[in-house]
Motif scaffolding. Sequence first.
Motif, PDB file in Angstrom:
ATOM      1  N   ALA A 177      12.548  -0.136  -3.511  1.00 46.23           N
ATOM      2  CA  ALA A 177      13.959  -0.425  -3.009  1.00 46.23           C
ATOM      3  C   ALA A 177      14.211   0.255  -1.657  1.00 46.23           C
ATOM      4  O   ALA A 177      14.717  -0.004  -0.817  1.00 46.23           O
ATOM      5  CB  ALA A 177      15.069   0.242  -4.098  1.00 46.23           C
ATOM      6  N   VAL A 178      13.771   1.568  -1.837  1.00 46.20           N
ATOM      7  CA  VAL A 178      13.922   2.390  -0.665  1.00 46.20           C
ATOM      8  C   VAL A 178      12.948   2.022   0.858  1.00 46.20           C
ATOM      9  O   VAL A 178      13.553   1.862   1.725  1.00 46.20           O
ATOM     10  CB  VAL A 178      13.705   3.849  -0.834  1.00 46.20           C
ATOM     11  N   ASP A 201      14.891  -0.985   1.857  1.00 47.31           N
ATOM     12  CA  ASP A 201      16.174  -0.746   2.609  1.00 47.31           C
ATOM     13  C   ASP A 201      15.780  -0.226   4.270  1.00 47.31           C
ATOM     14  O   ASP A 201      16.456  -0.383   4.976  1.00 47.31           O
ATOM     15  CB  ASP A 201      17.020   0.385   1.794  1.00 47.31           C
ATOM     16  N   LYS A 220      13.279  -1.435   5.714  1.00 44.46           N
ATOM     17  CA  LYS A 220      12.790  -2.417   6.288  1.00 44.46           C
ATOM     18  C   LYS A 220      11.268  -2.153   6.434  1.00 44.46           C
ATOM     19  O   LYS A 220      10.285  -2.830   7.159  1.00 44.46           O
ATOM     20  CB  LYS A 220      13.381  -2.796   7.799  1.00 44.46           C
TER      21      LYS A 220
END
Length: 365
Positions: free
Chosen positions: A176-177, A180, A182
Amino acid sequence: MQRWLLLLMLCTAAAAQAAGQSVEPSVFRALNAAQAAQQQGDYAAARRALEAAKAKPDSLEQALLWRSRGYLAWAEGQNAKAIEWLGKAVSSGKLDAETQASEQLNLARLNLLEHRYALVVSLLAPQQAAASEEVLQMLVQAYQGMDQPAKALPLAERYVQGNPHAADRWLQFLVAVNADLKRYPAAERWQRQLLGRQPDRAQGWRQLAALQQLSGRHDKALATLRAAHSKGLRFNATELDNLVLLAGAAEQPWQGAKLLTGMLEQGLLPRTASREERLALLWWQARERAAAARIYRELAGRSGSAKHWLNLAQLEMEQARWQAGLDALAKAERAGAERSKVRAWRNWAESELSAEREKRMASAG
Protein backbone atom coordinates in the motif's frame (compact mmCIF):
# COMPACT_ATOMS: atom_id res chain seq x y z
CA MET A 1 -5.70 -4.28 31.10
CA GLN A 2 -5.69 -3.68 34.84
CA ARG A 3 -3.83 -6.93 35.47
CA TRP A 4 -1.25 -5.99 32.85
CA LEU A 5 -0.67 -2.59 34.43
CA LEU A 6 -0.27 -4.17 37.84
CA LEU A 7 2.28 -6.60 36.49
CA LEU A 8 4.19 -3.70 34.96
CA MET A 9 4.51 -1.87 38.28
CA LEU A 10 4.93 -5.03 40.38
CA CYS A 11 7.92 -5.08 42.74
CA THR A 12 9.25 -1.71 41.63
CA ALA A 13 11.32 -1.11 44.70
CA ALA A 14 12.47 -4.73 44.87
CA ALA A 15 13.67 -4.49 41.29
CA ALA A 16 15.59 -1.33 42.13
CA GLN A 17 17.24 -3.04 45.08
CA ALA A 18 18.16 -6.02 42.94
CA ALA A 19 19.93 -3.61 40.61
CA GLY A 20 21.98 -2.31 43.52
CA GLN A 21 19.81 0.74 44.17
CA SER A 22 18.69 1.10 47.80
CA VAL A 23 15.24 2.59 48.47
CA GLU A 24 14.32 4.56 51.56
CA PRO A 25 12.10 2.30 53.77
CA SER A 26 9.15 4.71 54.07
CA VAL A 27 8.95 5.07 50.28
CA PHE A 28 9.28 1.31 49.89
CA ARG A 29 6.27 0.82 52.20
CA ALA A 30 4.26 3.49 50.35
CA LEU A 31 4.93 1.84 46.99
CA ASN A 32 3.86 -1.56 48.29
CA ALA A 33 0.73 -0.10 49.96
CA ALA A 34 -0.24 1.69 46.74
CA GLN A 35 0.30 -1.47 44.75
CA ALA A 36 -1.88 -3.51 47.11
CA ALA A 37 -4.66 -0.89 47.07
CA GLN A 38 -4.56 -0.66 43.29
CA GLN A 39 -4.75 -4.42 43.05
CA GLN A 40 -7.97 -4.28 45.08
CA GLY A 41 -9.33 -1.57 42.77
CA ASP A 42 -9.13 1.07 45.50
CA TYR A 43 -7.49 3.82 43.48
CA ALA A 44 -8.23 6.51 46.05
CA ALA A 45 -6.28 4.62 48.73
CA ALA A 46 -3.43 4.02 46.28
CA ARG A 47 -3.31 7.73 45.53
CA ARG A 48 -3.30 8.66 49.23
CA ALA A 49 -0.40 6.29 49.89
CA LEU A 50 1.67 7.80 47.10
CA GLU A 51 0.85 11.41 47.95
CA ALA A 52 1.72 10.88 51.63
CA ALA A 53 5.18 9.50 50.82
CA LYS A 54 8.04 11.98 51.10
CA ALA A 55 11.05 11.75 48.82
CA LYS A 56 14.09 13.97 48.41
CA PRO A 57 14.23 15.98 45.19
CA ASP A 58 16.30 14.46 42.41
CA SER A 59 16.30 11.02 44.06
CA LEU A 60 15.52 7.45 43.03
CA GLU A 61 12.60 7.47 45.48
CA GLN A 62 11.06 10.47 43.75
CA ALA A 63 11.39 8.77 40.35
CA LEU A 64 9.75 5.58 41.67
CA LEU A 65 6.85 7.56 43.15
CA TRP A 66 6.35 9.39 39.83
CA ARG A 67 6.41 6.05 38.06
CA SER A 68 3.75 4.55 40.33
CA ARG A 69 1.55 7.62 40.01
CA GLY A 70 1.85 7.28 36.25
CA TYR A 71 0.61 3.67 36.32
CA LEU A 72 -2.21 4.60 38.68
CA ALA A 73 -3.36 7.36 36.31
CA TRP A 74 -3.11 4.90 33.40
CA ALA A 75 -5.27 2.39 35.26
CA GLU A 76 -7.84 5.14 35.83
CA GLY A 77 -7.92 5.97 32.14
CA GLN A 78 -6.22 9.34 32.62
CA ASN A 79 -3.68 8.90 29.85
CA ALA A 80 -2.53 12.52 29.72
CA LYS A 81 -1.75 12.45 33.47
CA ALA A 82 -0.06 9.07 33.07
CA ILE A 83 2.18 10.51 30.35
CA GLU A 84 3.08 13.44 32.58
CA TRP A 85 4.08 11.30 35.60
CA LEU A 86 5.78 8.53 33.64
CA GLY A 87 7.60 11.14 31.56
CA LYS A 88 9.04 12.64 34.74
CA ALA A 89 10.27 9.24 35.87
CA VAL A 90 11.91 8.52 32.50
CA SER A 91 13.52 11.97 32.36
CA SER A 92 14.86 11.76 35.90
CA GLY A 93 17.89 9.67 34.98
CA LYS A 94 17.49 7.72 38.23
CA LEU A 95 16.10 4.43 36.86
CA ASP A 96 18.43 1.56 36.08
CA ALA A 97 19.01 0.79 32.38
CA GLU A 98 16.55 -2.11 32.17
CA THR A 99 13.74 -0.22 33.91
CA GLN A 100 14.45 2.89 31.86
CA ALA A 101 14.08 0.96 28.59
CA SER A 102 10.85 -0.63 29.81
CA GLU A 103 9.36 2.70 30.87
CA GLN A 104 10.32 4.38 27.61
CA LEU A 105 8.42 1.65 25.78
CA ASN A 106 5.37 2.08 28.01
CA LEU A 107 5.54 5.86 27.63
CA ALA A 108 5.62 5.38 23.86
CA ARG A 109 2.54 3.11 24.09
CA LEU A 110 0.69 5.82 25.98
CA ASN A 111 1.68 8.54 23.52
CA LEU A 112 0.57 6.37 20.64
CA LEU A 113 -2.84 5.95 22.27
CA GLU A 114 -3.06 9.74 22.48
CA HIS A 115 -1.87 10.21 18.86
CA ARG A 116 1.25 12.04 20.00
CA TYR A 117 3.26 10.57 17.16
CA ALA A 118 6.32 12.83 17.30
CA LEU A 119 6.89 11.83 20.94
CA VAL A 120 6.58 8.15 20.03
CA VAL A 121 9.32 8.60 17.43
CA SER A 122 11.59 10.52 19.82
CA LEU A 123 11.24 7.76 22.43
CA LEU A 124 11.67 4.78 20.12
CA ALA A 125 13.89 5.98 17.28
CA PRO A 126 17.12 5.34 19.26
CA GLN A 127 16.05 1.67 19.54
CA GLN A 128 15.62 1.16 15.79
CA ALA A 129 18.84 -0.80 15.34
CA ALA A 130 17.65 -3.69 17.51
CA ALA A 131 13.93 -3.02 17.54
CA SER A 132 11.40 -5.73 18.33
CA GLU A 133 8.31 -6.32 16.19
CA GLU A 134 6.21 -4.22 18.56
CA VAL A 135 8.64 -1.29 18.48
CA LEU A 136 8.78 -1.42 14.68
CA GLN A 137 4.99 -1.54 14.50
CA MET A 138 4.71 1.46 16.80
CA LEU A 139 7.26 3.44 14.80
CA VAL A 140 5.55 2.55 11.53
CA GLN A 141 2.20 3.66 12.95
CA ALA A 142 3.72 6.87 14.30
CA TYR A 143 5.34 7.80 10.99
CA GLN A 144 2.05 7.13 9.25
CA GLY A 145 0.29 9.35 11.76
CA MET A 146 2.84 12.08 10.99
CA ASP A 147 2.14 11.59 7.26
CA GLN A 148 5.71 10.43 6.69
CA PRO A 149 5.19 6.97 5.14
CA ALA A 150 8.57 7.08 3.39
CA LYS A 151 10.26 6.93 6.82
CA ALA A 152 8.13 3.95 7.81
CA LEU A 153 9.00 1.94 4.70
CA PRO A 154 12.63 0.99 5.53
CA LEU A 155 11.57 -0.11 9.02
CA ALA A 156 8.85 -2.38 7.68
CA GLU A 157 11.15 -3.72 4.95
CA ARG A 158 13.85 -4.50 7.48
CA TYR A 159 11.43 -6.38 9.66
CA VAL A 160 10.03 -8.46 6.80
CA GLN A 161 13.48 -9.25 5.43
CA GLY A 162 14.56 -10.46 8.87
CA ASN A 163 11.31 -12.37 9.42
CA PRO A 164 10.34 -14.30 6.26
CA HIS A 165 7.16 -15.52 7.97
CA ALA A 166 6.01 -12.05 9.03
CA ALA A 167 2.24 -11.62 9.16
CA ASP A 168 0.45 -10.71 5.95
CA ARG A 169 -0.36 -7.26 7.31
CA TRP A 170 3.32 -6.28 7.00
CA LEU A 171 3.37 -7.21 3.32
CA GLN A 172 0.04 -5.45 2.77
CA PHE A 173 1.49 -2.32 4.37
CA LEU A 174 4.52 -2.45 2.08
CA VAL A 175 2.30 -2.86 -0.97
CA ALA A 176 0.00 0.00 0.00
CA VAL A 177 2.68 2.54 0.95
CA ASN A 178 4.88 1.82 -2.06
CA ALA A 179 1.83 2.20 -4.30
CA ASP A 180 0.87 5.50 -2.61
CA LEU A 181 4.42 6.75 -3.23
CA LYS A 182 4.15 5.60 -6.88
CA ARG A 183 6.93 3.04 -6.34
CA TYR A 184 5.04 0.51 -8.39
CA PRO A 185 7.85 -2.03 -9.05
CA ALA A 186 8.50 -2.30 -5.30
CA ALA A 187 4.77 -2.57 -4.58
CA GLU A 188 4.51 -5.30 -7.23
CA ARG A 189 7.40 -7.21 -5.65
CA TRP A 190 5.70 -7.32 -2.26
CA GLN A 191 2.34 -8.13 -3.86
CA ARG A 192 3.95 -11.15 -5.54
CA GLN A 193 5.11 -12.34 -2.13
CA LEU A 194 1.54 -12.04 -0.85
CA LEU A 195 0.30 -13.90 -3.91
CA GLY A 196 2.80 -16.67 -3.23
CA ARG A 197 1.13 -17.19 0.14
CA GLN A 198 -2.43 -17.09 -1.23
CA PRO A 199 -2.26 -18.19 -4.88
CA ASP A 200 -5.97 -19.00 -5.06
CA ARG A 201 -7.17 -15.60 -3.89
CA ALA A 202 -8.59 -13.71 -6.86
CA GLN A 203 -8.20 -10.33 -5.15
CA GLY A 204 -4.42 -10.80 -4.95
CA TRP A 205 -4.18 -11.35 -8.71
CA ARG A 206 -6.41 -8.35 -9.39
CA GLN A 207 -4.25 -6.12 -7.15
CA LEU A 208 -1.13 -7.32 -8.95
CA ALA A 209 -2.73 -6.48 -12.30
CA ALA A 210 -3.72 -3.04 -10.98
CA LEU A 211 -0.13 -2.29 -9.91
CA GLN A 212 1.17 -3.38 -13.31
CA GLN A 213 -1.42 -1.20 -14.98
CA LEU A 214 -0.43 1.80 -12.83
CA SER A 215 3.21 1.29 -13.81
CA GLY A 216 2.16 1.55 -17.45
CA ARG A 217 2.54 -2.14 -18.35
CA HIS A 218 -0.83 -3.14 -19.76
CA ASP A 219 0.71 -6.25 -21.32
CA LYS A 220 1.85 -7.53 -17.92
CA ALA A 221 -1.53 -6.70 -16.36
CA LEU A 222 -3.32 -8.64 -19.11
CA ALA A 223 -0.95 -11.59 -18.70
CA THR A 224 -1.64 -11.60 -14.96
CA LEU A 225 -5.40 -11.67 -15.55
CA ARG A 226 -5.00 -14.47 -18.12
CA ALA A 227 -2.87 -16.48 -15.68
CA ALA A 228 -5.51 -16.13 -12.96
CA HIS A 229 -8.23 -17.08 -15.43
CA SER A 230 -6.32 -20.20 -16.48
CA LYS A 231 -6.14 -21.23 -12.80
CA GLY A 232 -9.92 -21.18 -12.67
CA LEU A 233 -10.15 -17.88 -10.80
CA ARG A 234 -12.86 -15.51 -11.94
CA PHE A 235 -13.27 -11.76 -11.63
CA ASN A 236 -16.58 -10.01 -11.83
CA ALA A 237 -17.11 -7.48 -14.61
CA THR A 238 -17.04 -4.54 -12.21
CA GLU A 239 -13.54 -5.47 -10.97
CA LEU A 240 -12.19 -5.64 -14.51
CA ASP A 241 -13.96 -2.44 -15.55
CA ASN A 242 -12.37 -0.73 -12.55
CA LEU A 243 -8.91 -1.73 -13.80
CA VAL A 244 -9.65 0.12 -17.03
CA LEU A 245 -10.96 3.14 -15.11
CA LEU A 246 -7.76 3.07 -13.06
CA ALA A 247 -5.76 3.75 -16.21
CA GLY A 248 -7.91 6.77 -16.97
CA ALA A 249 -7.50 8.07 -13.42
CA ALA A 250 -3.72 7.63 -13.76
CA GLU A 251 -3.81 9.60 -17.05
CA GLN A 252 -2.78 6.55 -19.06
CA PRO A 253 -5.55 6.30 -21.67
CA TRP A 254 -3.41 4.41 -24.17
CA GLN A 255 -2.62 1.74 -21.56
CA GLY A 256 -6.30 1.55 -20.62
CA ALA A 257 -7.34 1.17 -24.25
CA LYS A 258 -4.84 -1.64 -24.82
CA LEU A 259 -5.93 -3.44 -21.67
CA LEU A 260 -9.62 -3.15 -22.50
CA THR A 261 -8.97 -4.31 -26.06
CA GLY A 262 -7.15 -7.38 -24.75
CA MET A 263 -9.85 -8.23 -22.24
CA LEU A 264 -12.57 -7.94 -24.90
CA GLU A 265 -10.64 -9.96 -27.47
CA GLN A 266 -9.81 -12.74 -25.01
CA GLY A 267 -13.29 -12.99 -23.56
CA LEU A 268 -12.37 -11.80 -20.06
CA LEU A 269 -15.08 -9.15 -20.45
CA PRO A 270 -18.26 -9.40 -22.55
CA ARG A 271 -18.40 -6.95 -25.43
CA THR A 272 -21.13 -4.35 -24.91
CA ALA A 273 -21.95 -1.00 -26.51
CA SER A 274 -20.98 0.88 -23.34
CA ARG A 275 -17.55 -0.81 -23.22
CA GLU A 276 -16.96 -0.14 -26.91
CA GLU A 277 -17.86 3.49 -26.31
CA ARG A 278 -15.42 3.60 -23.39
CA LEU A 279 -12.75 2.06 -25.61
CA ALA A 280 -13.37 4.67 -28.31
CA LEU A 281 -13.11 7.45 -25.72
CA LEU A 282 -9.82 6.04 -24.37
CA TRP A 283 -8.34 5.93 -27.90
CA TRP A 284 -9.55 9.49 -28.44
CA GLN A 285 -7.94 10.65 -25.18
CA ALA A 286 -4.73 8.89 -26.27
CA ARG A 287 -4.90 10.85 -29.59
CA GLU A 288 -5.34 7.63 -31.53
CA ARG A 289 -8.12 9.23 -33.54
CA ALA A 290 -8.25 6.70 -36.38
CA ALA A 291 -8.87 3.87 -33.88
CA ALA A 292 -11.49 5.92 -32.06
CA ALA A 293 -13.23 6.88 -35.30
CA ARG A 294 -13.38 3.25 -36.43
CA ILE A 295 -15.22 2.25 -33.24
CA TYR A 296 -17.59 5.23 -33.34
CA ARG A 297 -18.37 4.47 -36.98
CA GLU A 298 -19.40 0.92 -36.07
CA LEU A 299 -21.35 2.10 -33.04
CA ALA A 300 -23.18 4.79 -35.02
CA GLY A 301 -24.03 2.34 -37.78
CA ARG A 302 -25.63 0.00 -35.25
CA SER A 303 -27.26 2.52 -32.93
CA GLY A 304 -28.12 5.39 -35.27
CA SER A 305 -27.37 7.64 -32.28
CA ALA A 306 -26.92 11.34 -32.97
CA LYS A 307 -24.23 11.42 -30.28
CA HIS A 308 -22.22 8.67 -31.98
CA TRP A 309 -22.48 10.33 -35.41
CA LEU A 310 -21.49 13.71 -33.93
CA ASN A 311 -18.45 12.22 -32.17
CA LEU A 312 -17.45 10.52 -35.42
CA ALA A 313 -17.81 13.81 -37.29
CA GLN A 314 -15.55 15.60 -34.82
CA LEU A 315 -12.93 12.83 -35.00
CA GLU A 316 -12.93 12.91 -38.80
CA MET A 317 -12.45 16.67 -38.79
CA GLU A 318 -9.64 16.44 -36.24
CA GLN A 319 -7.87 14.28 -38.84
CA ALA A 320 -8.62 16.86 -41.57
CA ARG A 321 -11.00 14.39 -43.21
CA TRP A 322 -13.46 17.15 -44.00
CA GLN A 323 -15.78 15.36 -46.39
CA ALA A 324 -16.05 12.31 -44.12
CA GLY A 325 -16.82 14.72 -41.28
CA LEU A 326 -19.55 16.43 -43.29
CA ASP A 327 -21.11 13.06 -44.18
CA ALA A 328 -21.18 12.08 -40.49
CA LEU A 329 -22.65 15.48 -39.60
CA ALA A 330 -25.49 14.99 -42.06
CA LYS A 331 -26.34 11.67 -40.42
CA ALA A 332 -26.10 13.24 -36.95
CA GLU A 333 -28.54 15.96 -38.07
CA ARG A 334 -31.00 13.39 -39.41
CA ALA A 335 -30.72 11.50 -36.09
CA GLY A 336 -31.79 14.63 -34.20
CA ALA A 337 -28.49 16.28 -33.18
CA GLU A 338 -28.69 19.86 -31.94
CA ARG A 339 -28.91 22.08 -35.02
CA SER A 340 -26.71 24.89 -33.70
CA LYS A 341 -23.93 22.45 -32.93
CA VAL A 342 -24.22 20.79 -36.34
CA ARG A 343 -24.19 24.21 -38.03
CA ALA A 344 -21.04 25.28 -36.22
CA TRP A 345 -19.15 22.11 -37.14
CA ARG A 346 -20.45 22.26 -40.73
CA ASN A 347 -19.32 25.87 -41.20
CA TRP A 348 -15.83 24.98 -40.01
CA ALA A 349 -15.59 21.87 -42.19
CA GLU A 350 -16.91 23.63 -45.32
CA SER A 351 -14.54 26.56 -44.87
CA GLU A 352 -11.56 24.21 -44.46
CA LEU A 353 -12.70 22.11 -47.44
CA SER A 354 -13.09 25.23 -49.55
CA ALA A 355 -9.61 26.42 -48.56
CA GLU A 356 -8.14 23.07 -49.56
CA ARG A 357 -9.82 23.22 -52.99
CA GLU A 358 -8.49 26.71 -53.58
CA LYS A 359 -4.97 25.56 -52.75
CA ARG A 360 -5.25 22.65 -55.14
CA MET A 361 -6.53 24.94 -57.90
CA ALA A 362 -3.72 27.41 -57.25
CA SER A 363 -1.17 24.61 -57.45
CA ALA A 364 -2.67 23.28 -60.67
CA GLY A 365 -2.66 26.76 -62.25
